[in-house]
Design a protein around this motif. Structure first.
Motif, PDB file in Angstrom:
ATOM      1  N   PHE A  21      -2.761   8.290  11.834  1.00 55.12           N
ATOM      2  CA  PHE A  21      -3.903   7.588  11.237  1.00 55.12           C
ATOM      3  C   PHE A  21      -3.443   6.626  10.135  1.00 55.12           C
ATOM      4  O   PHE A  21      -3.995   5.537   9.985  1.00 55.12           O
ATOM      5  N   ASN A  78      -9.969   5.034   0.137  1.00 48.86           N
ATOM      6  CA  ASN A  78     -10.845   4.091   0.831  1.00 48.86           C
ATOM      7  C   ASN A  78     -10.773   4.223   2.347  1.00 48.86           C
ATOM      8  O   ASN A  78     -11.731   3.894   3.056  1.00 48.86           O
ATOM      9  N   ASN A  79      -9.637   4.701   2.853  1.00 47.82           N
ATOM     10  CA  ASN A  79      -9.480   4.876   4.297  1.00 47.82           C
ATOM     11  C   ASN A  79      -9.623   6.331   4.733  1.00 47.82           C
ATOM     12  O   ASN A  79      -9.339   6.659   5.888  1.00 47.82           O
ATOM     13  N   LEU A 125      -7.953   8.978   4.215  1.00 47.56           N
ATOM     14  CA  LEU A 125      -6.723   9.507   4.809  1.00 47.56           C
ATOM     15  C   LEU A 125      -6.378  10.881   4.232  1.00 47.56           C
ATOM     16  O   LEU A 125      -5.303  11.100   3.659  1.00 47.56           O
ATOM     17  N   THR A 179      -1.649  -2.118   6.061  1.00 43.93           N
ATOM     18  CA  THR A 179      -1.496  -3.572   6.181  1.00 43.93           C
ATOM     19  C   THR A 179      -0.307  -4.097   5.375  1.00 43.93           C
ATOM     20  O   THR A 179       0.007  -5.276   5.453  1.00 43.93           O
ATOM     21  N   GLU A 186       0.824  -1.208   0.000  1.00 44.19           N
ATOM     22  CA  GLU A 186       0.000   0.000   0.000  1.00 44.19           C
ATOM     23  C   GLU A 186       0.858   1.258   0.000  1.00 44.19           C
ATOM     24  O   GLU A 186       0.412   2.318  -0.445  1.00 44.19           O
ATOM     25  N   PHE A 203      -5.970   3.050  -1.638  1.00 41.82           N
ATOM     26  CA  PHE A 203      -5.820   2.863  -0.189  1.00 41.82           C
ATOM     27  C   PHE A 203      -6.076   4.176   0.547  1.00 41.82           C
ATOM     28  O   PHE A 203      -6.771   4.214   1.565  1.00 41.82           O
ATOM     29  N   SER A 248      -2.291   3.456  11.598  1.00 43.92           N
ATOM     30  CA  SER A 248      -3.395   2.671  12.170  1.00 43.92           C
ATOM     31  C   SER A 248      -4.151   1.876  11.110  1.00 43.92           C
ATOM     32  O   SER A 248      -4.887   0.940  11.436  1.00 43.92           O
ATOM     33  N   LYS A 249      -3.948   2.224   9.810  1.00 41.17           N
ATOM     34  CA  LYS A 249      -4.681   1.577   8.720  1.00 41.17           C
ATOM     35  C   LYS A 249      -3.826   0.669   7.846  1.00 41.17           C
ATOM     36  O   LYS A 249      -4.359  -0.228   7.179  1.00 41.17           O
ATOM     37  N   ASN A 292      -1.029  -5.222   9.908  1.00 42.14           N
ATOM     38  CA  ASN A 292      -1.023  -3.951  10.620  1.00 42.14           C
ATOM     39  C   ASN A 292      -0.227  -4.003  11.915  1.00 42.14           C
ATOM     40  O   ASN A 292       0.560  -3.092  12.212  1.00 42.14           O
TER      41      ASN A 292
END
Length: 321
Positions: free
Chosen positions: A191, A172-173, A175, A197, A117, A169, A194-195, A144
């Motif tokens: 943040f 979708n999150n 950010l 992966t 990502e 990514f 925290s997302k 994560n």
């Protein structure tokens, strides 16, 4: 096979002395499938004119210009770029910095092979009289919790720049950068971690970061900056802190802001910041789930006598070097 498009988002505000150097480093990249997003954030100098004058001398340059109607700040400029970019990948570049020749090529190669990502590389910190290069070991981290652990052990870079990120990514999150605050990267990177992966690290320099006397990071502490720190703390507290690594990263951000207050503020500013932190977070919560002695070091100055805090910060800085 066609190479993926990379959108490089460049907010422009009062950088007329540096913008051509920045753009030249992008135009001359080894990797060519690049979209340049210039975001005019309404500065008071000729930065935008210089940028467009240079771009107009070139052929076959893929670029877009976004114009704000008034100055809205770095976060808003980056967000405007995210909204219009067409690339599969996004890279944030500050307009007073520049890129080594192979930067994007190295990052895109790594992120495509690993199918990550995000990919990050080394950074050359350039001061007026010297420079210091920070480069991590090449690695690919999946999961994560593993990424959180890696970031705690290897000091994941706080800045929004020098990160090649999959656009899907990011979108979708949700950010996006928090607007109307300073030091937004402290919150955004929290943040982000925290997302995430999947993470790839390139063991080469991919960014030249210039330290200027009149930049945001070196200017004096203002009311707006102090208010920003309060917003950042409150926003971070919305994340579940049960994960010990998330809590460690939270403590790191608390300490990073305290360092800024100590360096740029006065005794009253320090009292105000520490009082805010201790009102928002109970002592028991700050000290729970400590994962190392280094973790403890981040919290001690919140409770030290004020006259000792500056010396403490200098001591910690020395042992980190």
């Amino acid at each position: 096979m066609k190479k993926p498009l990379v959108s490089i988002i460049i907010p422009i505000y009062n950088v007329e002395a540096y913008i051509k150097r920045c753009l030249m480093s992008v135009v001359n990249q080894k990797y060519k499938n690049i979209e340049i997003i210039l975001v005019d954030d309404c500065g008071s100098d000729n930065s935008m004119n210089y940028a467009l004058s240079y771009i107009d001398t070139l052929s076959d340059i893929n670029y877009k210009v976004i114009r704000h109607s008034a100055n809205r700040g770095l976060s808003s400029a980056r967000n405007s770029g995210i909204d219009v970019c067409a690339g599969e990948y996004i890279f944030f570049l500050d307009s007073d910095d520049d890129l080594p020749y192979e930067a994007i090529d190295l990052l895109i190669h790594r992120i495509e092979i690993d199918q990550s990502e995000i990919a990050i590389g080394g950074m050359n910190w350039i001061y007026p009289n010297c420079s210091k290069l920070y480069i991590g070991k090449k690695t690919h981290v999946i999961g994560n919790n593993n990424i959180l652990s890696y970031s705690v052990k290897h000091s994941f870079p706080l800045m929004g720049c020098n990160k090649l990120i999959k656009k899907d990514f990011l979108i979708n999150n949700a950010l996006y950068f928090k607007e109307n605050i300073y030091h937004e990267d402290l919150l955004w990177s929290f943040f982000l971690l925290s997302k995430l992966t999947s993470l790839s690290v390139v063991d080469s320099n991919t960014y030249n970061y210039y330290i200027r006397p009149n930049s945001i990071t070196t200017n004096a502490l203002t009311f707006q900056k102090k208010r920003s720190f309060q917003v950042i703390v409150d926003e971070m507290l919305k994340v579940n802190m049960e994960n010990k690594y998330i809590k460690s990263i939270f403590r790191s951000r608390i300490y990073s802001m305290l360092e800024i207050v100590v360096e740029k503020g006065n005794k009253d500013d320090l009292f105000e910041y520490r009082n805010f932190v201790t009102e928002r977070v109970k002592r028991k919560e700050l000290f729970s789930n400590l994962i190392s002695f280094r973790d403890l070091l981040k919290i001690i100055p919140v409770y030290l006598p004020a006259f000792l805090v500056k010396y403490y910060v200098l001591w910690v800085r020395n042992i980190r070097q």
